[in-house]
Write a protein that holds these residues in place. Structure first.
Motif, PDB file in Angstrom:
ATOM      1  N   SER A  14       4.746  -3.182   8.025  1.00 53.35           N
ATOM      2  CA  SER A  14       5.120  -4.347   7.303  1.00 53.35           C
ATOM      3  C   SER A  14       4.828  -4.366   5.960  1.00 53.35           C
ATOM      4  N   ALA A  17       8.084  -0.990   2.467  1.00 52.60           N
ATOM      5  CA  ALA A  17       9.199  -0.334   3.134  1.00 52.60           C
ATOM      6  C   ALA A  17       9.856  -0.889   4.205  1.00 52.60           C
ATOM      7  N   GLN A  36       4.426  -5.610  12.924  1.00 53.01           N
ATOM      8  CA  GLN A  36       3.733  -5.593  11.522  1.00 53.01           C
ATOM      9  C   GLN A  36       2.442  -4.832  11.547  1.00 53.01           C
ATOM     10  N   GLU A  39      -2.249  -4.670   9.857  1.00 55.02           N
ATOM     11  CA  GLU A  39      -2.513  -5.174   8.317  1.00 55.02           C
ATOM     12  C   GLU A  39      -1.092  -5.680   7.706  1.00 55.02           C
ATOM     13  N   GLN A  43      -0.729  -2.163   2.128  1.00 60.64           N
ATOM     14  CA  GLN A  43      -1.899  -2.046   1.246  1.00 60.64           C
ATOM     15  C   GLN A  43      -1.803  -3.052   0.020  1.00 60.64           C
ATOM     16  N   ASN A  52       3.963  -4.184 -11.843  1.00 64.89           N
ATOM     17  CA  ASN A  52       5.036  -3.074 -12.148  1.00 64.89           C
ATOM     18  C   ASN A  52       6.073  -3.274 -10.985  1.00 64.89           C
ATOM     19  N   ILE A  84       1.832  -1.162  17.502  1.00 64.81           N
ATOM     20  CA  ILE A  84       2.513   0.205  18.298  1.00 64.81           C
ATOM     21  C   ILE A  84       1.423   1.108  18.828  1.00 64.81           C
ATOM     22  N   ARG A 116      -3.488   4.916   4.907  1.00 68.84           N
ATOM     23  CA  ARG A 116      -4.589   3.929   5.067  1.00 68.84           C
ATOM     24  C   ARG A 116      -5.780   4.906   4.032  1.00 68.84           C
ATOM     25  N   ASP A 282       5.226   5.088   1.883  1.00 66.75           N
ATOM     26  CA  ASP A 282       3.891   6.184   1.630  1.00 66.75           C
ATOM     27  C   ASP A 282       3.832   7.116   2.935  1.00 66.75           C
ATOM     28  N   ALA A 291       4.733   0.605  -4.620  1.00 64.19           N
ATOM     29  CA  ALA A 291       5.556  -0.485  -3.853  1.00 64.19           C
ATOM     30  C   ALA A 291       7.199  -0.341  -4.070  1.00 64.19           C
TER      31      ALA A 291
HETATM   32  P1  FAD Z   1       2.031   0.130   3.531  1.00 63.26           P
HETATM   33  O1  FAD Z   1       1.907  -0.961   2.518  1.00 63.26           O
HETATM   34  O2  FAD Z   1       0.915   1.291   3.657  1.00 63.26           O
HETATM   35  O3  FAD Z   1       2.190  -0.609   4.898  1.00 63.26           O
HETATM   36  C1  FAD Z   1       1.747   0.111   6.073  1.00 63.26           C
HETATM   37  C2  FAD Z   1       2.454  -0.831   7.209  1.00 63.26           C
HETATM   38  O4  FAD Z   1       2.357  -0.158   8.482  1.00 63.26           O
HETATM   39  C3  FAD Z   1       1.216  -1.951   7.560  1.00 63.26           C
HETATM   40  O5  FAD Z   1       1.910  -3.302   7.522  1.00 63.26           O
HETATM   41  C4  FAD Z   1       0.549  -1.603   8.783  1.00 63.26           C
HETATM   42  O6  FAD Z   1       0.014  -2.991   9.450  1.00 63.26           O
HETATM   43  C5  FAD Z   1       1.679  -0.923   9.417  1.00 63.26           C
HETATM   44  N1  FAD Z   1       1.257  -0.011  10.558  1.00 63.26           N
HETATM   45  C6  FAD Z   1       0.641   0.940  10.412  1.00 63.26           C
HETATM   46  N2  FAD Z   1       0.458   1.538  11.680  1.00 63.26           N
HETATM   47  C7  FAD Z   1       1.106   0.893  12.604  1.00 63.26           C
HETATM   48  C8  FAD Z   1       1.257   0.731  13.846  1.00 63.26           C
HETATM   49  N3  FAD Z   1       0.821   1.846  14.759  1.00 63.26           N
HETATM   50  N4  FAD Z   1       2.089  -0.350  14.340  1.00 63.26           N
HETATM   51  C9  FAD Z   1       2.698  -1.250  13.798  1.00 63.26           C
HETATM   52  N5  FAD Z   1       2.574  -1.050  12.278  1.00 63.26           N
HETATM   53  C10 FAD Z   1       1.668  -0.367  11.772  1.00 63.26           C
HETATM   54  N6  FAD Z   1       1.792   0.319  -5.710  1.00 63.26           N
HETATM   55  C11 FAD Z   1       2.240  -0.238  -6.848  1.00 63.26           C
HETATM   56  O7  FAD Z   1       3.542  -0.122  -6.961  1.00 63.26           O
HETATM   57  N7  FAD Z   1       1.788  -1.228  -7.948  1.00 63.26           N
HETATM   58  C12 FAD Z   1       0.437  -1.471  -7.607  1.00 63.26           C
HETATM   59  O8  FAD Z   1       0.135  -2.386  -8.555  1.00 63.26           O
HETATM   60  C13 FAD Z   1      -0.264  -1.151  -6.732  1.00 63.26           C
HETATM   61  N8  FAD Z   1      -1.447  -1.423  -6.321  1.00 63.26           N
HETATM   62  C14 FAD Z   1      -2.108  -0.966  -5.303  1.00 63.26           C
HETATM   63  C15 FAD Z   1      -3.450  -1.493  -5.197  1.00 63.26           C
HETATM   64  C16 FAD Z   1      -4.218  -0.775  -3.878  1.00 63.26           C
HETATM   65  C17 FAD Z   1      -5.706  -1.170  -4.108  1.00 63.26           C
HETATM   66  C18 FAD Z   1      -3.521  -0.043  -3.163  1.00 63.26           C
HETATM   67  C19 FAD Z   1      -4.328   0.637  -2.022  1.00 63.26           C
HETATM   68  C20 FAD Z   1      -2.279   0.461  -3.249  1.00 63.26           C
HETATM   69  C21 FAD Z   1      -1.680   0.091  -4.494  1.00 63.26           C
HETATM   70  N9  FAD Z   1      -0.353   0.360  -4.654  1.00 63.26           N
HETATM   71  C22 FAD Z   1       0.470  -0.304  -5.712  1.00 63.26           C
HETATM   72  C23 FAD Z   1       0.347   1.492  -3.756  1.00 63.26           C
HETATM   73  C24 FAD Z   1       1.404   0.509  -2.872  1.00 63.26           C
HETATM   74  O9  FAD Z   1       0.671  -0.429  -2.054  1.00 63.26           O
HETATM   75  C25 FAD Z   1       1.974   1.395  -1.724  1.00 63.26           C
HETATM   76  O10 FAD Z   1       2.724   2.409  -2.269  1.00 63.26           O
HETATM   77  C26 FAD Z   1       2.957   0.368  -0.642  1.00 63.26           C
HETATM   78  O11 FAD Z   1       1.984  -0.472  -0.223  1.00 63.26           O
HETATM   79  C27 FAD Z   1       3.359   1.475   0.492  1.00 63.26           C
HETATM   80  O12 FAD Z   1       4.093   0.699   1.072  1.00 63.26           O
HETATM   81  P2  FAD Z   1       4.552   1.191   2.571  1.00 63.26           P
HETATM   82  O13 FAD Z   1       5.631  -0.003   3.000  1.00 63.26           O
HETATM   83  O14 FAD Z   1       5.040   2.419   2.650  1.00 63.26           O
HETATM   84  O15 FAD Z   1       3.255   1.128   3.590  1.00 63.26           O
END
Ligand code: FAD
Ligand code: NAP
Length: 314
Positions: A14, A17, A36, A39, A43, A52, A84, A116, A282, A291
């Protein structure tokens, strides 16, 4: 409760992506279920200002993620608070077991489990996790009002955490193993102008020092990586900000991976090594990790899943 639920598309994760995949898969009338995980919102819920993401000059990370969730829901995506714990991609329909007891079967799966926080792996770091050692300034910064703290790392996260922690701490020492930060220039500029932040170059954390009654950190031992000299820094908080590792545990033995755990996708696509399984964000991306790029890949994954499902129905 034990039940089995079938969906055309199961979205796992959640973050940007997952929610973007939810918007697109819903608008393709695929009635997706999005799980979800631990978390909700991913992140960005662990940070403060995001500057941004297009359309928002400044937005709080948790607020942006609530907006994305609401957007996916408004389009018809069913959002489930579950984790999951097991995923079987060996036969179709794919099967995912939820921590809640629910089993999800799906014709297509979109993996968006993100990344993570990484830890240094020191025994003393492990011993004081939750008692002065943290990987989330937004979550724990408030506990260090008027205290001295250290941040480990030299990327965007470390610099942002250090800046944020100056809202609470009397002094923040940023400890980096080199003398060059890999953070964005605008963040480095803010860091250098902040009187409360003291960079310590060419050093690495050797040991977290603390006491047990009451349990808490009192300082750290650091090593100068050029001279080998060990010195001590008094502090109450240690924030480890050395990057993130992909959350690919569910699929590490079932899908092709690259760069130490990122899920491989075909160039220009989100298709993984198993037909019907798509990956975004990610989890697949060791390079951009933003993001907006994650949201973009979430869109691609939903479109790829839609096309793949349509081809199966032909
Ligand atoms: P994530 O945001 O990592 O989400 C992963 C999801 O998968 C979570 O909801 C988690 O609960 C879920 N999940 C994991 N395992 C399971 C499971 N087994 N079952 C069900 N669900 C699961 N990027 C920017 O563009 N601008 C910024 O200002 C910025 N600031 C940041 C600040 C910090 C402190 C951090 C750590 C990162 C920041 N980033 C920023 C990077 C950005 O947060 C990530 O690139 C983005 O969140 C990645 O999105 P994602 O959807 O791939 O995964
Ligand atoms: P990162 O860019 O991978 O940086 C990790 C930092 O930790 C590097 O400086 C690295 O040192 C250091 N490090 C790694 N392992 C170490 C170890 N064992 N001991 C000591 N230091 C160690 O990670 P990140 O800062 O978490 O950023 C991750 C991604 O999210 C990036 O793509 C980033 O752009 C994005 N992000 C964006 C924003 C934003 O846009 N505002 C904010 C936060 C994160 P070296 O430099 O020596 O390798």
């Amino acid at each position: 409760m034990t039940e089995t639920r079938h969906t055309r598309v199961l979205i796992i994760g959640s973050g940007p992506a997952g929610y973007t995949a939810g918007v697109y898969a819903s608008r393709a009338m695929l009635q997706p279920i999005l799980v979800q995980g631990l978390e909700p919102g991913g992140q960005l819920t662990t940070t403060t200002e995001v500057e941004n993401f297009p359309g928002f000059t400044e937005v709080q990370g948790p607020d942006l993620m609530i907006k994305m969730q609401e957007h996916a829901q408004a389009m018809g995506c069913e959002i489930v608070g579950d984790i999951i714990t097991d995923l079987d991609l060996s036969k179709r329909p794919f099967t995912a077991k939820g921590d809640s007891g629910t089993t999800y079967t799906a014709d297509a799966v979109i993996l968006a489990t993100g990344a993570r926080a990484k830890w240094l792996g020191l025994p003393s770091e492990e011993a004081f996790k939750g008692f002065g050692v943290s990987a989330c300034a937004t979550c724990d910064g408030f506990f260090y009002r008027g205290q001295e703290i250290v941040v480990i790392g030299g990327g965007n996260t470390a610099v942002e955490e250090a800046l944020f922690l100056t809202n609470f701490a009397s002094k923040v020492t940023l400890i980096h193993r080199r003398d060059e930060l890999r953070a964005e220039k605008i963040l480095i500029d803010r860091l250098m102008k902040n009187d409360k932040i003291h960079p310590l170059w060419h050093h690495q954390l050797e040991e977290v020092v603390g006491e047990n009654d009451p349990k808490g950190v009192t300082g750290i031992k650091v090593k100068n990586v050029q001279t080998g000299e060990i010195s001590e820094i008094p502090c109450k908080g240690v924030f480890v900000a050395i990057g993130h590792a992909p959350a690919s545990e569910l699929v590490k033995d079932q899908l092709e991976l690259h760069n130490g755990g990122y899920v491989s996708v075909q160039p220009g696509s989100t298709a993984t090594s198993v037909p019907g399984v798509f990956a975004a964000g990610d989890l697949t991306d060791h390079k951009y990790r933003q993001a907006v790029t994650s949201a973009g890949m979430g869109c691609m994954a939903a479109l790829d899943a839609e096309h793949w499902l349509a081809a199966q129905d032909d």
